[in-house]
Design a protein around this motif. Sequence first.
Motif, mmCIF file in Angstrom:
data_model
loop_
_atom_site.group_PDB
_atom_site.id
_atom_site.type_symbol
_atom_site.label_atom_id
_atom_site.label_comp_id
_atom_site.label_asym_id
_atom_site.label_seq_id
_atom_site.Cartn_x
_atom_site.Cartn_y
_atom_site.Cartn_z
ATOM 1 N N HIS A 75 5.755 8.792 -2.567
ATOM 2 C CA HIS A 75 5.700 9.283 -3.961
ATOM 3 C C HIS A 75 4.432 8.856 -4.552
ATOM 4 O O HIS A 75 3.982 9.784 -5.512
ATOM 5 C CB HIS A 75 6.965 8.981 -4.483
ATOM 6 C CG HIS A 75 8.404 9.528 -4.073
ATOM 7 N ND1 HIS A 75 8.547 10.674 -3.617
ATOM 8 C CD2 HIS A 75 9.319 8.655 -3.533
ATOM 9 C CE1 HIS A 75 9.717 10.773 -3.051
ATOM 10 N NE2 HIS A 75 10.108 9.391 -3.002
ATOM 11 N N ILE A 76 3.864 7.866 -4.281
ATOM 12 C CA ILE A 76 2.544 7.541 -4.999
ATOM 13 C C ILE A 76 1.629 8.454 -4.550
ATOM 14 O O ILE A 76 0.640 8.823 -5.440
ATOM 15 C CB ILE A 76 2.136 5.971 -4.631
ATOM 16 C CG1 ILE A 76 3.027 4.744 -5.246
ATOM 17 C CG2 ILE A 76 0.849 5.799 -4.660
ATOM 18 C CD1 ILE A 76 2.860 3.503 -4.773
ATOM 19 N N THR A 126 5.855 3.634 -9.297
ATOM 20 C CA THR A 126 4.921 4.634 -8.646
ATOM 21 C C THR A 126 3.919 5.850 -9.221
ATOM 22 O O THR A 126 2.902 5.952 -8.989
ATOM 23 C CB THR A 126 5.902 5.385 -7.600
ATOM 24 O OG1 THR A 126 6.784 6.147 -8.401
ATOM 25 C CG2 THR A 126 6.671 4.562 -6.946
ATOM 26 N N LEU A 172 8.325 4.493 -0.945
ATOM 27 C CA LEU A 172 7.915 4.693 -2.308
ATOM 28 C C LEU A 172 6.431 5.150 -2.402
ATOM 29 O O LEU A 172 6.019 5.836 -3.123
ATOM 30 C CB LEU A 172 8.214 3.468 -3.291
ATOM 31 C CG LEU A 172 9.568 3.164 -3.773
ATOM 32 C CD1 LEU A 172 9.315 1.901 -4.299
ATOM 33 C CD2 LEU A 172 10.064 4.254 -4.631
ATOM 34 N N GLY A 173 5.774 4.681 -1.294
ATOM 35 C CA GLY A 173 4.451 4.977 -1.054
ATOM 36 C C GLY A 173 4.105 6.615 -0.935
ATOM 37 O O GLY A 173 3.071 7.045 -1.159
ATOM 38 N N ALA A 220 5.093 -3.203 -6.538
ATOM 39 C CA ALA A 220 6.269 -2.915 -5.788
ATOM 40 C C ALA A 220 7.436 -4.022 -5.878
ATOM 41 O O ALA A 220 8.638 -3.885 -5.533
ATOM 42 C CB ALA A 220 6.143 -2.667 -4.346
#
Length: 385
Positions: free
Chosen positions: A54-55, A20, A51-52, A8
């Motif tokens: 999308h992970i 990601t 963004l997590g 990140a």
Amino acid sequence: MLDWEKGAAGPSYRSSAANTQLVGRQLALVLLNLISIGALPSSIHIIGFSLGAHIAGYAGRALLKRGIRLGRITGLDPASPLFREQFAATSMHSLNNQDAALVDVVHTDGAILWTEGFGLLKAIGHVDFFPNGGQDQPGCERVFASVLVSHLEGTVNSSTVCNHLRGFQLFIESMPKPEPSCLFRAWPCPTRELFRTGNCFPATCDVNSTDGSCGLMGYEADKGLARGPLYLVTRDAPPFCGDQLQATVTLSRAAPLPRGSVTLVLRHGSSSTAFRLHTEWVEAAAQQARQLVLGRRQQVGSGVTYKGLAAAEYGSIPSSLEGLSAKIYFRPGVAASRDRLQLYYVRIATLDGHSWTFCGREKFFESNDQRDMAVASAELSLGFC
């Protein structure tokens, strides 16, 4: 807890966003190991912020290719830059409703223009929650072009990400507690604009109903049957969950349509709750500034009606409360006057089907505590007039 600090860190947002996909696949491998020793895929719940989110989506997709479907993914204000539809030819795949059996998403910093918000505004899950419309959150300073400002300054401060962080904060607050507590109840609305103007507030919102008319935002979202876009209002400071209310105010038309702003302040015990009810004059200015509008004028019979939503402190307005006190403030616009302006009707409604009303004719007088404002007082009684 997945620690992807190095991925990140960048060195740029584009690098972090690109990472990601790799981190999501690595998470899928970890989950495969858990499943191989007995973990049930249907019992796995991934929660990702920004963004997590999308992970989590990439992890779910990687497992689907192996014929394994996760039980649930929760996306907390999934990041928008580089994941928006048609953002660029190289836009990345965002979290979507194919990534798990249940994908619930909380939107708190969405925007039509990519420069205005860090989160996605588009509904992407089985159920998408839009607290306060999913854009500007109460208690957060409005920062014009927040994404662009953050990029140019090379830093992220509390003002620019206040709306974005609210998604994470709301979810944490929704975690189950030993004692009965406030629930983030949410309801469907045909359009975001109707929600903002207070025109689709339900008569009741029962989370145990089987007709899908009421949902629960947060940790227990899987217990609600409602699907699709759902809306709710929150308070401007922790605890954010509160008693959600609709205010309806009717003013006389003895004079030309009021050109100015209308605010209702509701007093209940030691607490107070404010509703901003915007007139047509304020709406025009707000549209020019591309700002959020929370109320709208409607002509009803011989009066002009305004509606708006707010959340009061949880438990501060019990259904047994016999009366409420309200003050309605009118700030005239340019070349406007309060002369001949009268208050006809006030109604406060809750999601439990209770309401308090005022019917009569009250004149507006110059306010002693609010400069350049006229004020009218109303005592509301439980039930209808």
